[in-house]
Design a protein around this motif. Structure first.
Motif, PDB file in Angstrom:
ATOM      1  N   ASP A  92      29.494  41.809  49.440  1.00 10.10           N
ATOM      2  CA  ASP A  92      30.756  41.883  50.162  1.00 10.10           C
ATOM      3  C   ASP A  92      31.594  40.707  49.662  1.00 10.10           C
ATOM      4  OD1 ASP A  92      32.760  41.983  52.131  1.00 10.10           O
ATOM      5  OD2 ASP A  92      31.352  42.734  53.612  1.00 10.10           O
ATOM      6  N   LEU A  93      32.724  41.013  49.016  1.00  8.59           N
ATOM      7  CA  LEU A  93      33.552  39.983  48.366  1.00  8.59           C
ATOM      8  C   LEU A  93      34.894  39.862  49.072  1.00  8.59           C
ATOM      9  CD1 LEU A  93      33.018  41.332  44.736  1.00  8.59           C
ATOM     10  CD2 LEU A  93      31.650  39.614  45.880  1.00  8.59           C
ATOM     11  N   ASP A  94      35.317  38.646  49.320  1.00  9.59           N
ATOM     12  CA  ASP A  94      36.634  38.391  49.898  1.00  9.59           C
ATOM     13  C   ASP A  94      37.477  37.587  48.920  1.00  9.59           C
ATOM     14  OD1 ASP A  94      36.381  39.576  52.501  1.00  9.59           O
ATOM     15  OD2 ASP A  94      35.069  37.918  53.059  1.00  9.59           O
ATOM     16  N   PHE A  95      38.736  38.020  48.775  1.00 11.87           N
ATOM     17  CA  PHE A  95      39.675  37.360  47.871  1.00 11.87           C
ATOM     18  C   PHE A  95      40.997  37.118  48.582  1.00 11.87           C
ATOM     19  CE2 PHE A  95      36.947  40.021  45.230  1.00 11.87           C
ATOM     20  CZ  PHE A  95      36.553  39.148  44.229  1.00 11.87           C
ATOM     21  N   ASP A  96      41.657  36.025  48.222  1.00 13.06           N
ATOM     22  CA  ASP A  96      43.053  35.803  48.582  1.00 13.06           C
ATOM     23  C   ASP A  96      43.874  36.180  47.357  1.00 13.06           C
ATOM     24  OD1 ASP A  96      43.146  34.939  51.217  1.00 13.06           O
ATOM     25  OD2 ASP A  96      42.791  32.846  50.681  1.00 13.06           O
ATOM     26  N   CYS A  97      44.898  36.976  47.579  1.00  5.08           N
ATOM     27  CA  CYS A  97      45.788  37.403  46.509  1.00  5.08           C
ATOM     28  C   CYS A  97      47.200  36.997  46.918  1.00  5.08           C
ATOM     29  CB  CYS A  97      45.671  38.916  46.316  1.00  5.08           C
ATOM     30  SG  CYS A  97      46.779  39.586  45.066  1.00  5.08           S
ATOM     31  N   THR A  98      47.760  36.034  46.195  1.00  7.56           N
ATOM     32  CA  THR A  98      49.075  35.504  46.541  1.00  7.56           C
ATOM     33  C   THR A  98      50.067  35.816  45.432  1.00  7.56           C
ATOM     34  OG1 THR A  98      48.028  33.711  47.774  1.00  7.56           O
ATOM     35  CG2 THR A  98      50.357  33.423  47.179  1.00  7.56           C
ATOM     36  N   TYR A  99      51.193  36.383  45.816  1.00 10.48           N
ATOM     37  CA  TYR A  99      52.255  36.650  44.842  1.00 10.48           C
ATOM     38  C   TYR A  99      52.979  35.354  44.535  1.00 10.48           C
ATOM     39  CZ  TYR A  99      51.888  41.699  44.663  1.00 10.48           C
ATOM     40  OH  TYR A  99      51.439  42.978  44.424  1.00 10.48           O
ATOM     41  N   MET A 100      52.921  34.956  43.255  1.00  6.72           N
ATOM     42  CA  MET A 100      53.623  33.763  42.799  1.00  6.72           C
ATOM     43  C   MET A 100      55.105  34.098  42.594  1.00  6.72           C
ATOM     44  SD  MET A 100      50.990  32.030  43.013  1.00  6.72           S
ATOM     45  CE  MET A 100      51.591  30.439  42.523  1.00  6.72           C
ATOM     46  N   ASP A 101      55.369  35.337  42.210  1.00  2.00           N
ATOM     47  CA  ASP A 101      56.710  35.885  42.061  1.00  2.00           C
ATOM     48  C   ASP A 101      56.553  37.405  42.079  1.00  2.00           C
ATOM     49  OD1 ASP A 101      56.026  36.756  39.388  1.00  2.00           O
ATOM     50  OD2 ASP A 101      56.532  34.754  38.664  1.00  2.00           O
ATOM     51  N   THR A 102      57.563  38.138  41.649  1.00  2.00           N
ATOM     52  CA  THR A 102      57.510  39.598  41.737  1.00  2.00           C
ATOM     53  C   THR A 102      56.507  40.233  40.774  1.00  2.00           C
ATOM     54  OG1 THR A 102      59.317  39.823  40.152  1.00  2.00           O
ATOM     55  CG2 THR A 102      59.902  39.801  42.503  1.00  2.00           C
ATOM     56  N   ARG A 103      56.049  39.476  39.781  1.00  2.00           N
ATOM     57  CA  ARG A 103      55.173  40.035  38.754  1.00  2.00           C
ATOM     58  C   ARG A 103      53.784  39.417  38.688  1.00  2.00           C
ATOM     59  NH1 ARG A 103      58.440  42.919  35.160  1.00  2.00           N
ATOM     60  NH2 ARG A 103      60.635  42.559  35.510  1.00  2.00           N
ATOM     61  N   GLU A 104      53.633  38.186  39.138  1.00  2.00           N
ATOM     62  CA  GLU A 104      52.373  37.464  38.939  1.00  2.00           C
ATOM     63  C   GLU A 104      51.668  37.193  40.263  1.00  2.00           C
ATOM     64  OE1 GLU A 104      50.726  33.237  37.200  1.00  2.00           O
ATOM     65  OE2 GLU A 104      52.855  33.650  37.086  1.00  2.00           O
ATOM     66  N   VAL A 124      44.756  35.103  42.206  1.00  2.00           N
ATOM     67  CA  VAL A 124      43.630  35.654  42.951  1.00  2.00           C
ATOM     68  C   VAL A 124      42.528  34.607  43.011  1.00  2.00           C
ATOM     69  CG1 VAL A 124      41.951  37.521  43.092  1.00  2.00           C
ATOM     70  CG2 VAL A 124      44.213  37.971  42.130  1.00  2.00           C
ATOM     71  N   GLU A 125      42.062  34.331  44.224  1.00  3.84           N
ATOM     72  CA  GLU A 125      40.997  33.357  44.405  1.00  3.84           C
ATOM     73  C   GLU A 125      39.876  33.950  45.236  1.00  3.84           C
ATOM     74  OE1 GLU A 125      43.714  30.417  46.193  1.00  3.84           O
ATOM     75  OE2 GLU A 125      42.966  29.062  44.631  1.00  3.84           O
ATOM     76  N   ARG A 126      38.645  33.675  44.811  1.00  2.00           N
ATOM     77  CA  ARG A 126      37.486  34.102  45.590  1.00  2.00           C
ATOM     78  C   ARG A 126      37.424  33.249  46.840  1.00  2.00           C
ATOM     79  NH1 ARG A 126      33.531  31.061  45.878  1.00  2.00           N
ATOM     80  NH2 ARG A 126      33.747  30.149  43.815  1.00  2.00           N
ATOM     81  N   VAL A 127      37.198  33.898  47.974  1.00  2.00           N
ATOM     82  CA  VAL A 127      37.072  33.184  49.237  1.00  2.00           C
ATOM     83  C   VAL A 127      35.602  33.110  49.641  1.00  2.00           C
ATOM     84  CG1 VAL A 127      37.664  33.198  51.693  1.00  2.00           C
ATOM     85  CG2 VAL A 127      39.355  33.903  49.993  1.00  2.00           C
ATOM     86  N   ASP A 171      34.468  37.759  38.609  1.00  7.24           N
ATOM     87  CA  ASP A 171      35.443  37.858  37.517  1.00  7.24           C
ATOM     88  C   ASP A 171      35.872  39.304  37.280  1.00  7.24           C
ATOM     89  OD1 ASP A 171      35.333  35.124  37.166  1.00  7.24           O
ATOM     90  OD2 ASP A 171      34.067  35.215  35.369  1.00  7.24           O
ATOM     91  N   ASP A 172      34.924  40.234  37.330  1.00  9.56           N
ATOM     92  CA  ASP A 172      35.247  41.656  37.146  1.00  9.56           C
ATOM     93  C   ASP A 172      36.215  42.144  38.219  1.00  9.56           C
ATOM     94  OD1 ASP A 172      33.648  41.828  34.908  1.00  9.56           O
ATOM     95  OD2 ASP A 172      31.973  42.815  35.956  1.00  9.56           O
ATOM     96  N   TYR A 173      35.955  41.781  39.470  1.00  6.80           N
ATOM     97  CA  TYR A 173      36.829  42.251  40.546  1.00  6.80           C
ATOM     98  C   TYR A 173      38.179  41.550  40.532  1.00  6.80           C
ATOM     99  CZ  TYR A 173      33.371  45.427  42.328  1.00  6.80           C
ATOM    100  OH  TYR A 173      32.495  46.477  42.442  1.00  6.80           O
ATOM    101  N   ILE A 174      38.227  40.294  40.112  1.00  5.38           N
ATOM    102  CA  ILE A 174      39.522  39.617  39.971  1.00  5.38           C
ATOM    103  C   ILE A 174      40.360  40.346  38.922  1.00  5.38           C
ATOM    104  CG2 ILE A 174      40.618  37.516  39.076  1.00  5.38           C
ATOM    105  CD1 ILE A 174      38.522  35.908  40.630  1.00  5.38           C
ATOM    106  N   ARG A 175      39.728  40.745  37.824  1.00  5.41           N
ATOM    107  CA  ARG A 175      40.442  41.498  36.777  1.00  5.41           C
ATOM    108  C   ARG A 175      40.983  42.816  37.348  1.00  5.41           C
ATOM    109  NH1 ARG A 175      38.553  45.425  34.094  1.00  5.41           N
ATOM    110  NH2 ARG A 175      36.371  44.845  34.390  1.00  5.41           N
ATOM    111  N   LEU A 176      40.168  43.514  38.142  1.00  5.54           N
ATOM    112  CA  LEU A 176      40.609  44.782  38.735  1.00  5.54           C
ATOM    113  C   LEU A 176      41.762  44.569  39.711  1.00  5.54           C
ATOM    114  CD1 LEU A 176      37.145  46.504  39.380  1.00  5.54           C
ATOM    115  CD2 LEU A 176      38.755  46.936  37.514  1.00  5.54           C
ATOM    116  N   ILE A 177      41.725  43.474  40.454  1.00  4.57           N
ATOM    117  CA  ILE A 177      42.821  43.166  41.382  1.00  4.57           C
ATOM    118  C   ILE A 177      44.108  42.896  40.598  1.00  4.57           C
ATOM    119  CG2 ILE A 177      43.652  41.443  43.044  1.00  4.57           C
ATOM    120  CD1 ILE A 177      40.670  41.263  44.015  1.00  4.57           C
TER     121      ILE A 177
END
Length: 114
Positions: A54-66, A69-72, A93-99
């Motif tokens: 079970d993986l938790d990630f924070d995904c923060t928009y730096m701007d409209t395109r970027e 993603v950080e593992r929590v 790393d695999d799931y960060i790439r998919l995100i």
């Protein structure tokens, strides 16, 4: 300078809930909720198969395109695991790439109001 994200967080969450399963491995499941700020999402992925990760990630928009993603957290059978093993690092790393790939697919939505 890149533009700030101009989309309602709830609309963004719904888009991610709809799109993210298209990028995950067969049998995986996910949930997307509001993150710490208006530009942030919390993504939970339950890995299919016997591993029961079970993986938790924070995904923060730096701007409209970027996105950043950080593992929590990583758990197995509802227990914390050593997140520094090669197996866990590769999985994360695999799931960060998919995100990131999912974020790219939603670019038309995140850049629409710029």
């Amino acid at each position: 300078m890149e533009e700030q994200l101009q989309i309602d967080q709830e609309e963004l969450i719904q888009a991610w809930k709809q799109e993210l399963p298209n990028f995950l491995n067969e049998g995986d499941s996910s949930d997307v909720t509001a993150g710490a700020g208006p530009q942030s999402l919390r993504i939970n992925i339950q890995v299919a198969g016997r591993s029961k990760y079970d993986l938790d990630f924070d995904c923060t928009y730096m701007d409209t395109r970027e996105v950043k993603v950080e593992r929590v957290d990583v758990e197995k059978d509802n227990r914390s695991v050593d997140e520094h093993t090669e197996i866990i690092q590769n999985l994360v790393d695999d799931y960060i790439r998919l995100i990131h790939e999912c974020a790219q697919s939603l670019k038309k939505l995140t850049t629409a109001n710029v």
